[in-house]
Structure formats: structure tokens, C-alpha cells
Scaffold this motif. Structure first.
Motif, PDB file in Angstrom:
ATOM      1  N   LEU B 110     -36.638  30.008   9.849  1.00 18.34           N
ATOM      2  CA  LEU B 110     -37.975  30.114  10.436  1.00 18.34           C
ATOM      3  C   LEU B 110     -37.881  30.710  11.829  1.00 18.34           C
ATOM      4  O   LEU B 110     -36.999  30.347  12.601  1.00 18.34           O
ATOM      5  CB  LEU B 110     -38.607  28.725  10.577  1.00 18.34           C
ATOM      6  CG  LEU B 110     -38.788  27.892   9.315  1.00 18.34           C
ATOM      7  CD1 LEU B 110     -39.306  26.507   9.708  1.00 18.34           C
ATOM      8  CD2 LEU B 110     -39.751  28.552   8.362  1.00 18.34           C
ATOM      9  N   LEU B 164     -33.672  26.095   8.865  1.00 21.70           N
ATOM     10  CA  LEU B 164     -33.242  26.195  10.264  1.00 21.70           C
ATOM     11  C   LEU B 164     -34.295  26.926  11.078  1.00 21.70           C
ATOM     12  O   LEU B 164     -34.839  27.936  10.633  1.00 21.70           O
ATOM     13  CB  LEU B 164     -31.907  26.946  10.350  1.00 21.70           C
ATOM     14  CG  LEU B 164     -30.741  26.290   9.603  1.00 21.70           C
ATOM     15  CD1 LEU B 164     -29.529  27.212   9.604  1.00 21.70           C
ATOM     16  CD2 LEU B 164     -30.380  24.950  10.224  1.00 21.70           C
ATOM     17  N   ASN B 165     -34.532  26.415  12.255  1.00 18.86           N
ATOM     18  CA  ASN B 165     -35.598  26.947  13.088  1.00 18.86           C
ATOM     19  C   ASN B 165     -35.011  27.768  14.244  1.00 18.86           C
ATOM     20  O   ASN B 165     -34.341  27.227  15.121  1.00 18.86           O
ATOM     21  CB  ASN B 165     -36.406  25.759  13.639  1.00 18.86           C
ATOM     22  CG  ASN B 165     -37.724  26.196  14.215  1.00 18.86           C
ATOM     23  OD1 ASN B 165     -37.882  27.331  14.648  1.00 18.86           O
ATOM     24  ND2 ASN B 165     -38.669  25.278  14.217  1.00 18.86           N
ATOM     25  N   SER B 168     -35.335  27.147  18.315  1.00 17.88           N
ATOM     26  CA  SER B 168     -34.403  26.399  19.164  1.00 17.88           C
ATOM     27  C   SER B 168     -32.955  26.790  18.898  1.00 17.88           C
ATOM     28  O   SER B 168     -32.108  26.677  19.782  1.00 17.88           O
ATOM     29  CB  SER B 168     -34.578  24.895  18.943  1.00 17.88           C
ATOM     30  OG  SER B 168     -34.548  24.604  17.561  1.00 17.88           O
ATOM     31  N   LEU B 169     -32.660  27.257  17.709  1.00 21.16           N
ATOM     32  CA  LEU B 169     -31.284  27.627  17.380  1.00 21.16           C
ATOM     33  C   LEU B 169     -31.092  29.132  17.585  1.00 21.16           C
ATOM     34  O   LEU B 169     -31.987  29.913  17.270  1.00 21.16           O
ATOM     35  CB  LEU B 169     -30.987  27.297  15.914  1.00 21.16           C
ATOM     36  CG  LEU B 169     -31.107  25.831  15.490  1.00 21.16           C
ATOM     37  CD1 LEU B 169     -31.144  25.721  13.975  1.00 21.16           C
ATOM     38  CD2 LEU B 169     -29.956  25.014  16.044  1.00 21.16           C
ATOM     39  N   ASP B 173     -25.829  29.962  16.205  1.00 20.12           N
ATOM     40  CA  ASP B 173     -25.927  28.538  15.849  1.00 20.12           C
ATOM     41  C   ASP B 173     -26.246  28.389  14.365  1.00 20.12           C
ATOM     42  O   ASP B 173     -25.641  27.581  13.655  1.00 20.12           O
ATOM     43  CB  ASP B 173     -27.071  27.849  16.620  1.00 20.12           C
ATOM     44  CG  ASP B 173     -26.797  27.740  18.121  1.00 20.12           C
ATOM     45  OD1 ASP B 173     -25.628  27.904  18.526  1.00 20.12           O
ATOM     46  OD2 ASP B 173     -27.757  27.491  18.876  1.00 20.12           O
ATOM     47  N   LYS B 176     -23.340  29.194  12.173  1.00 17.65           N
ATOM     48  CA  LYS B 176     -22.354  28.116  12.224  1.00 17.65           C
ATOM     49  C   LYS B 176     -22.750  26.957  11.300  1.00 17.65           C
ATOM     50  O   LYS B 176     -21.929  26.436  10.546  1.00 17.65           O
ATOM     51  CB  LYS B 176     -22.311  27.614  13.674  1.00 17.65           C
ATOM     52  CG  LYS B 176     -21.061  26.882  14.070  1.00 17.65           C
ATOM     53  CD  LYS B 176     -21.280  26.402  15.489  1.00 17.65           C
ATOM     54  CE  LYS B 176     -20.015  26.436  16.294  1.00 17.65           C
ATOM     55  NZ  LYS B 176     -20.233  25.956  17.664  1.00 17.65           N
ATOM     56  N   LEU B 177     -24.012  26.577  11.366  1.00 12.84           N
ATOM     57  CA  LEU B 177     -24.480  25.437  10.560  1.00 12.84           C
ATOM     58  C   LEU B 177     -24.488  25.775   9.067  1.00 12.84           C
ATOM     59  O   LEU B 177     -24.130  24.944   8.234  1.00 12.84           O
ATOM     60  CB  LEU B 177     -25.875  25.005  11.016  1.00 12.84           C
ATOM     61  CG  LEU B 177     -25.947  24.396  12.428  1.00 12.84           C
ATOM     62  CD1 LEU B 177     -27.400  24.184  12.862  1.00 12.84           C
ATOM     63  CD2 LEU B 177     -25.185  23.076  12.502  1.00 12.84           C
TER      64      LEU B 177
END
Lengths: 210, 268
Positions: B110, B164-165, B168-169, B173, B176-177
Motif C-alpha cells: 500500500l 505492507l504499508n 511508514s516502511l 524495509d 527485508k520483511l
């Protein structure tokens, strides 16, 4: 290390995730205790706070704005608690109560309907139909509540930094992923964040007493 | 082996995430290639396929099964491609096409509207207002499209293993996640889930082979044995059954075909 909120539908294993996460990070795991703290801090009967934040607002309440007032107590108590150090919060409305705190890692844990039904059947010993009804009703209450107070739907994905679905991921898998996210720079409680937190906590305490 | 799909709104950095992720994992990264493969395999112009998977169908098309046909081709091509394994797919509708594959990691990315507008003005050199209008229209189209074809909403979180947003990321990031999750046993194939993928891929090939003649046909497969349900009027039962069997038998990998004929009078 960050402040983490875990939002979850009922029976979605979010509590397991929160508790294990807190244990592994060595920080506190807070949920309904915060209501007791608010109750003691502001001398409000606990039961009133519980009703205010768990039930969908009544018509009368929509007029008198009672829920907002009770929430101010809970928010003040939670902000005070957060100031003491990092924590995992998985009680009601964490994302909303801490909405203007920067660097909070906002996680939502979801599970598919079939798994949730099995969880209710196992925990409460009811039939599958009853379990489904119970879940739909609980989700609906939550949605109404959240919409009434904050004009948002908790199912709106953009409210979270990370959403994880349990299965095929396990609870341990989810904990591992959140731990990794918790190390990212965006979610660190820096000195500036601490300062903002202090200001917010002071303001919330003043609002609650007003 | 692992399969990752990246779903996202347009101008939401999905490609960057997919490419970096694939590079890090040593996976193949695919998107439009699948359209090209479908175009070659089924001899359909790429543009037609692209429009079918991208744009919402017109009223007329909703009645003619026009787009379903092209979508079946793209689905067949995608499933065949991912059988090779270790792939990151960031093209259209991966989360729909691979929903039945238990070990596929479906990720949704997102991005905030403001960020998407900025990205669009930068890339396409248009004004912010125009970008906003265009993005809203695209989102609306996509949402209608998925509602029409699958009866589901791309915003439904249960379609995804993780969301995942990017507000903020950072892209790194997010990579990685996702890489961390992709390495979990839950998202690795086992001999059993690998067979499920093969069965679905074969059924998709059969669906694609039948759809021009039998728009409502639905195939399922198990270890090379294929079961096909078709609809038609009672008087044509024999001819249609034979035809469906012939078409399905021609598909590579099919060992046995069972046709179930549903007379139109009793079809629901």
C-alpha cells in the motif's frame, strides 16, 4: 525498541502473538489492565470504563458523548504507561488511542473465517453456526464502535504498517516478522519521540481531568 | 521452491519492491512476460489480453464472456510459468490466480494517495489534480474488474499473507520483511503442495483449451486425470461431450478425461 500495537479481530490469535512477542522482546504486554489503571488514576468505576470502550455506543451515548469522555481516561492512562517504556499493547483501540504518537508500529493480525470458527468451537464449545454468528456480531460491533468514534473501519488496511495472516504463517512466524520490523529505524523511540510522548501524555491527562 | 505475488495499486512502487526482492532471493521476476507467453501460446494479440486483465469489462462484455476468455489464457500462462518455481510475480491479479496454491505468499503493498500522486506526476509529467483523478479512476476500474470476475475485492485482507504499508516502511524495509517471510517453511512447497500447483496448472490449461467453445466449462485435475463440467441442451449432449473430451485430451499432460454434462434446463 518500539511501541507496538496489535489490532485483531476476536478469535484471530492476535493475543497469542502479542504475548509471545512481548516475552521475546522482554517488554510489557498490556491489554485490559489499562482500564484498571485508568479506573484507579481517575477514580472511575472500572465497569463503566469497560462498557464504554467495549460496547457499541448507545443512542443516548451518541448524544451525551459519554464514550469520548471515558476514552479520554483510558488514553491518558495508556500514554502514561507508554512513557515508562516500550510495550506491546493489544487491548481495544490501541491504534486509535495512540494515534498521534509517532513511531508506533501498528500491526494487525487476521485469521480466515474458518479458522476463527474452529477457535470459537474449541474454546467455547458451541456449534459452528453459533460460532460464526458470534464472530460476525463481534466484528460488526467493533466496526460500529470504531466508526462512531473515529470514522474509520478497523478492516481498512491503510491504518496499519503491517498486516499478517495467521495460516499458513504460524504464531511464531508472525512474532518473528514483527520482531524484525521492530528493529527498523522508522519505529524507534528516539529522544524526539519521547519528547512528543511527554507532551501528548500531559495533554491527555489534562483532557481527562477537564 | 517459493512463489511470491506482489499486488498493489498503480504507481505504488510495486515494481521496485518486486525487482529488489527477486534480486535478493535469486528469484525470477515476472510481470508482463506472462501476457506475452499467453499471446504466443493461444495466438491472441497481446493488447487484447492486457486490456482483459487490466480494464473493467463494459456492459456488453459482461454478457458475452469476452474478457473471461482472455483471462483464462493469462491464468493458464501464469500457472504454467510459476510451475518452474522461485518466482516473484508482480503483474495483474496474481493474488487471484494463485489463491488456491497453499504455499504462494501473496503480498499487498500500500502506498498513500499523496505519494502515488507524486510518483505519477514525476513519471508522467502531469498535474497533481490530473494524477489524482486518473488514480481514482484506475482504482475504481480495478475494483469493478475484480468484483465482476471473481466476486472479490482486492482490498479484502484475507487474500494476502501479508500487507505492507509504504507510508511508514521504506522499499528496502518492505523487501527485508517479505524476504524473511518467503524463507519460512509455510511458504516453501512440499511434494504435496507442489502436486496441488500442478493440478491447478493442468486444470487451467484445460479451461483455456475449452473456453472458446464452452465459456462456462470448469475443469479440475488430479494427477493427470481431468474432470470437466460443461453445460448444453439435452439434444446436444453426445456431440458436446465428445467435443469437450477431444479438446481436453489434446492438452499436454492430460491422461484421462471425464466429462460431466449439465443439461441447461436444470442448470442453476
Amino acid at each position: 525498541m518500539p511501541i507496538i500495537t496489535i489490532s485483531r479481530g476476536s478469535y484471530s490469535r492476535g493475543k497469542d502473538v502479542a504475548e509471545r512477542l512481548a516475552r521475546e522482546l522482554g517488554c510489557e504486554c498490556v491489554s485490559r489492565e489499562i482500564i484498571l489503571e485508568a479506573s484507579e488514576q481517575f477514580n472511575i468505576p472500572e465497569i463503566q470504563l469497560v462498557h464504554a470502550i467495549e460496547d457499541a455506543p448507545s443512542i443516548l451515548d451518541r448524544i451525551t458523548r459519554g464514550t469520548e469522555r471515558y476514552l479520554a481516561y483510558v488514553r491518558a492512562a495508556l500514554l502514561k504507561r507508554v512513557q515508562k517504556g516500550d510495550l506491546v499493547y493489544h487491548g481495544f483501540a490501541g491504534r486509535l488511542l495512540l494515534r498521534d504518537v509517532p513511531s508506533v508500529l501498528r500491526v494487525r493480525i487476521i485469521a480466515n473465517m474458518e479458522d476463527r470458527i474452529q477457535e470459537v468451537v474449541r474454546r467455547d464449545g458451541v456449534s459452528e453456526d453459533q460460532a460464526r454468528e458470534r464472530i460476525v456480531r463481534a466484528d460488526d460491533e467493533r466496526r460500529k464502535w470504531s466508526h462512531h468514534l473515529y470514522r474509520v473501519d478497523p478492516a481498512d488496511l491503510s491504518l496499519y504498517d503491517i498486516v499478517l495472516q495467521i495460516r499458513p504463517m504460524t504464531v511464531d512466524d508472525a512474532v518473528g516478522t514483527i520482531k524484525l520490523a521492530a528493529q527498523l529505524p522508522a519505529f524507534q523511540t528516539t529522544p524526539e519521540v519521547k519528547k512528543t510522548l511527554e507532551e501528548l501524555a500531559a495533554r491527555a491527562a489534562a483532557d481527562a481531568k477537564a | 521452491m517459493s512463489i511470491i505475488t506482489i499486488s498493489r495499486g498503480s504507481y505504488s512502487h510495486g515494481r521496485e519492491v518486486a525487482e529488489k526482492l527477486a534480486q535478493q532471493l535469486g528469484h525470477e521476476c515476472i510481470s508482463r512476460e506472462v501476457i506475452l507467453e499467453a499471446s504466443e501460446q493461444f495466438d491472441i494479440p497481446q493488447l487484447q489480453l492486457l486490456k482483459a486483465v487490466r480494464d473493467a469489462p463494459s456492459i456488453l462484455e459482461r454478457y458475452r464472456f469476452g474478457k473471461e476468455r482472455y483471462v483464462a489464457y493469462v491464468r493458464a500462462a501464469l500457472l504454467r510459468h510459476v510451475q518452474r518455481g522461485d518466482v516473484v510475480y508482480h503483474g495483474f491479479a496474481g493474488h487471484f490466480f494463485l489463491q488456491q496454491i497453499p504455499f504462494a505468499l501473496n503480498v499487498r503493498i500500500l502506498a498513500g494517495m499523496e505519494d502515488r500522486i507524486e510518483e505519477m506526476t514525476r513519471r508522467d509529467g502531469i498535474s497533481a489534480d490530473e494524477a489524482r483523478r486518473t488514480l481514482e479512476r484506475i482504482d475504481e476500474e480495478r475494483s469493478k474488474w475484480s468484483q465482476h470476475l471473481y466476486g472479490i475485492d482486492a482490498r479484502d485482507p484475507s487474500l494476502y499473507g501479508m500487507v505492507l504499508n509504504l507510508q511508514s516502511l521504506s522499499i528496502d524495509d518492505a523487501v527485508k520483511l517479505i524476504a524473511r517471510n518467503a524463507a519460512l517453511p509455510a511458504f516453501q512447497s512440499t511434494p504435496e503442495t507442489r502436486r496441488i500447483l500442478d493440478d491447478h496448472a493442468l486444470a487451467a490449461q484445460v479451461d483455456a483449451a475449452l473456453i472458446a467453445e464452452f465459456p462456462q466449462a470448469k475443469a479440475s485435475a488430479k494427477d493427470g486425470k481431468v474432470f470437466v463440467a460443461i453445460h448444453g441442451s439435452m439434444s446436444q449432449q453426445r456431440g458436446l461431450t465428445d467435443k469437450a473430451r477431444d479438446l481436453a485430451s489434446f492438452v499436454e499432460g492430460v491422461e484421462q478425461v471425464t466429462v460431466h454434462f449439465v443439461p441447461l434446463m436444470t442448470a442453476d
